[in-house]
Design a protein around this motif. Structure first.
Motif, PDB file in Angstrom:
ATOM      1  N   ASP A  50      44.687  39.436  40.330  1.00 26.73           N
ATOM      2  CA  ASP A  50      45.939  38.828  39.867  1.00 26.73           C
ATOM      3  C   ASP A  50      47.031  39.881  39.700  1.00 26.73           C
ATOM      4  OD1 ASP A  50      44.757  36.372  39.880  1.00 26.73           O
ATOM      5  OD2 ASP A  50      44.369  36.303  37.719  1.00 26.73           O
ATOM      6  N   SER A  51      46.657  41.053  39.222  1.00 27.04           N
ATOM      7  CA  SER A  51      47.654  42.119  39.074  1.00 27.04           C
ATOM      8  C   SER A  51      48.145  42.586  40.443  1.00 27.04           C
ATOM      9  CB  SER A  51      47.070  43.297  38.288  1.00 27.04           C
ATOM     10  OG  SER A  51      46.028  43.936  39.011  1.00 27.04           O
ATOM     11  N   MET A  52      47.255  42.628  41.426  1.00 28.50           N
ATOM     12  CA  MET A  52      47.647  43.021  42.779  1.00 28.50           C
ATOM     13  C   MET A  52      48.590  41.994  43.402  1.00 28.50           C
ATOM     14  SD  MET A  52      43.909  44.359  44.073  1.00 28.50           S
ATOM     15  CE  MET A  52      44.395  44.672  45.763  1.00 28.50           C
ATOM     16  N   LEU A  53      48.314  40.711  43.167  1.00 26.05           N
ATOM     17  CA  LEU A  53      49.187  39.673  43.693  1.00 26.05           C
ATOM     18  C   LEU A  53      50.555  39.724  43.019  1.00 26.05           C
ATOM     19  CD1 LEU A  53      46.738  36.636  43.977  1.00 26.05           C
ATOM     20  CD2 LEU A  53      47.803  37.895  45.857  1.00 26.05           C
ATOM     21  N   GLY A  54      50.567  39.941  41.700  1.00 30.14           N
ATOM     22  CA  GLY A  54      51.834  40.071  40.996  1.00 30.14           C
ATOM     23  C   GLY A  54      52.637  41.257  41.510  1.00 30.14           C
ATOM     24  N   PHE A  55      51.953  42.375  41.732  1.00 25.68           N
ATOM     25  CA  PHE A  55      52.595  43.572  42.285  1.00 25.68           C
ATOM     26  C   PHE A  55      53.208  43.262  43.645  1.00 25.68           C
ATOM     27  CE2 PHE A  55      52.510  47.469  44.778  1.00 25.68           C
ATOM     28  CZ  PHE A  55      53.068  48.402  43.913  1.00 25.68           C
ATOM     29  N   ALA A  56      52.456  42.543  44.492  1.00 27.61           N
ATOM     30  CA  ALA A  56      52.947  42.183  45.819  1.00 27.61           C
ATOM     31  C   ALA A  56      54.209  41.334  45.714  1.00 27.61           C
ATOM     32  CB  ALA A  56      51.874  41.423  46.590  1.00 27.61           C
TER      33      ALA A  56
END
Length: 271
Positions: free
Chosen positions: A44-50
């Motif tokens: 989820d943090s990676m998707l938010g970063f993206a």
């Protein structure tokens, strides 16, 4: 690196840059060989970063240049950017309604778009990420295609920065396809194949975008803002909701802000 890229035509530059973004998708998908599942908070943090990277890229690399190019427009400096931005969102909305696809972590019964009688979850997942990669490829292609209309070394650096930012955010997209497929029992090799396959559309879209604006200069501000609108639609419709649906809203939101700031720094410092 700038000197190396200057030896190629803008269309070739766009193609090479999106080979990198495709490679980053494959790199993310390759995590399936290391583990069967990925911590949901991390994903989820990676998707938010993206999402943050895409929002920042949409403004600094696409909308802002479109507005600058539109100075003195008969209707107003804002018109090409505003109309192109809305058309980009409408275009993606239309494809979203037609193309059968399934967002990660979504039950098969909630697949979107036209639904054939026989549906495979793996195919629908790949189509979802592929749909999101179309505007990213177009954005890179248009940025490089602009160089054919008198672009400077600074604009080349900006196009490379855009490709770098999109490549960074493609990593979690590859993970978002391969990991769910592996979790459902698909082999590691097939999960990787489907995960990286979703990024294959970017070089194709990039060449189309670069070719169009390289030879039709008046389209350039509209094309830049069109790509921005399409990317923002993807962020608002899928990336942000997908990063928060498992309850990690604060983490995903802060990650989005970090992604935005990183892309802003890259674009301002290098572009």
């Amino acid at each position: 690196m700038l000197d190396l890229f200057q030896n190629f035509s803008p269309i070739t530059q766009a193609f090479l840059a999106t080979l990198f973004t495709w490679g980053m998708t494959a790199l993310g998908a390759a995590l399936v060989f290391a583990t069967k599942t990925l911590n949901q908070r991390l994903l989820d943090s990676m998707l938010g970063f993206a999402g943050g990277v895409m929002i920042a890229a949409s403004y600094w690399s696409l909308l802002a240049p479109a507005i600058e190019m539109s100075e003195g427009h008969a209707i107003g400096d804002w018109f090409p950017a505003a109309s192109g931005f809305l058309l980009g969102g409408i275009f993606l909305w239309g494809i979203d309604k037609i193309l059968p696809h399934l967002h990660p972590n979504t039950p098969l019964g909630q697949a979107e778009g036209y639904q054939p009688k026989e549906r495979k979850r793996s195919t629908l997942l790949v189509l979802a990420i592929t749909l999101h990669n179309i505007p990213e490829g177009l954005a890179v292609g248009i940025a490089f295609g602009a160089l054919a209309n008198g672009g400077t070394e600074a604009s080349l650096a900006g196009a490379l920065t855009l490709a770098l930012g999109i490549g960074i955010q493609n990593f979690p997209e590859g993970v978002a396809v391969s990991m769910p497929l592996r979790g459902e029992g698909m082999s590691r090799r097939k999960s990787f194949f489907y995960g990286q396959f979703s990024g294959m559309v970017e070089p194709i879209a990039a060449v189309i975008g670069a070719f169009a604006v390289a030879f039709i200069e008046p389209l350039l501000p509209y094309a830049l803002s069109f790509a921005a609108g399409a990317m923002i639609f993807v962020v608002a419709e899928e990336v942000i909701p997908g990063s928060q649906e498992k309850g990690n809203k604060d983490l995903a939101s802060m990650s989005l802000m970090f992604g935005f700031v990183l892309m802003m720094i890259l674009d301002v410092a290098l572009g």
